[in-house]
Design a protein around this motif. Structure first.
Motif, PDB file in Angstrom:
ATOM      1  N   LYS A   1       0.798  -1.228   0.000  1.00 20.55           N
ATOM      2  CA  LYS A   1       0.000   0.000   0.000  1.00 20.55           C
ATOM      3  C   LYS A   1       0.831   1.279   0.000  1.00 20.55           C
ATOM      4  N   LEU A   2       1.963   1.280   0.670  1.00 17.69           N
ATOM      5  CA  LEU A   2       2.737   2.513   0.810  1.00 17.69           C
ATOM      6  C   LEU A   2       3.968   2.587  -0.085  1.00 17.69           C
ATOM      7  N   PHE A   3       4.470   1.433  -0.516  1.00 13.54           N
ATOM      8  CA  PHE A   3       5.739   1.412  -1.247  1.00 13.54           C
ATOM      9  C   PHE A   3       5.610   0.742  -2.609  1.00 13.54           C
ATOM     10  N   ARG A   4       4.401   0.850  -3.190  1.00 11.46           N
ATOM     11  CA  ARG A   4       4.143   0.341  -4.551  1.00 11.46           C
ATOM     12  C   ARG A   4       4.626  -1.094  -4.735  1.00 11.46           C
ATOM     13  N   ASP A   5       4.454  -1.891  -3.692  1.00  8.20           N
ATOM     14  CA  ASP A   5       4.811  -3.313  -3.724  1.00  8.20           C
ATOM     15  C   ASP A   5       6.311  -3.527  -3.949  1.00  8.20           C
ATOM     16  N   SER A   6       7.114  -2.578  -3.456  1.00  9.49           N
ATOM     17  CA  SER A   6       8.555  -2.635  -3.655  1.00  9.49           C
ATOM     18  C   SER A   6       9.294  -2.720  -2.314  1.00  9.49           C
ATOM     19  N   PRO A   7       9.773  -3.905  -1.956  1.00  9.82           N
ATOM     20  CA  PRO A   7      10.575  -4.023  -0.734  1.00  9.82           C
ATOM     21  C   PRO A   7      11.812  -3.118  -0.774  1.00  9.82           C
ATOM     22  N   ARG A   8      12.358  -2.887  -1.965  1.00 15.48           N
ATOM     23  CA  ARG A   8      13.525  -2.017  -2.101  1.00 15.48           C
ATOM     24  C   ARG A   8      13.199  -0.601  -1.643  1.00 15.48           C
ATOM     25  N   LEU A   9      12.018  -0.085  -2.042  1.00 22.12           N
ATOM     26  CA  LEU A   9      11.612   1.251  -1.608  1.00 22.12           C
ATOM     27  C   LEU A   9      11.423   1.306  -0.089  1.00 22.12           C
ATOM     28  N   LEU A  10      10.865   0.254   0.475  1.00 27.75           N
ATOM     29  CA  LEU A  10      10.695   0.183   1.929  1.00 27.75           C
ATOM     30  C   LEU A  10      12.043   0.233   2.633  1.00 27.75           C
TER      31      LEU A  10
END
Length: 125
Positions: free
Chosen positions: A83-92
């Motif tokens: 929901k917050l990081f466009r399904d991107s663990p890298r962004l998280l």
């Protein structure tokens, strides 16, 4: 995917820490003052969802967690990442590391974990 409210998480944290608890015992451990009936309602709701069970102990019920803490953590991380990081663990991870709140020791520990995870992935090939 399971979703727990803030109050439900507070109650589950008490159960995870203690292993099991009565309504009164949960009340003693909660950070906020809540009414007995409020905690009872939360526990009953958690039981209806299948997240806790209970054993009878005289007139009281002793509630125990049926979910593992790690299971709830994984679900929350997946939901937040989606929901917050466009399904991107890298962004998280970029956001977490970029906040500057980690000590040098914590950063070294994370580096060790990342190095180990990388080695594991390379061995899988």
């Amino acid at each position: 995917m399971m979703e727990l409210s803030g109050r439900e998480l507070d109650v589950m944290n008490v159960l995870w820490e203690r292993g099991s608890a009565t309504v009164s015992e949960v009340l003693e451990e909660l950070p906020d003052e809540l009414a007995y009936t409020t905690v009872l309602t939360i526990l009953q709701r958690l039981e209806d969802k299948g997240h806790v069970g209970h054993d009878s102990e005289g007139k009281a019920h002793r509630y125990l967690p049926l979910l593992e803490r790690e299971e709830v953590q994984d679900s929350a991380i997946q939901r937040m990442t989606r929901k917050l990081f466009r399904d991107s663990p890298r962004l998280l991870m970029t956001r977490l590391l970029g906040r500057g709140e980690l000590s040098p020791d914590q950063l070294r520990e994370l580096r060790t974990l990342l190095d180990q995870r990388l080695e594991d992935k390379e061995e899988e090939r």
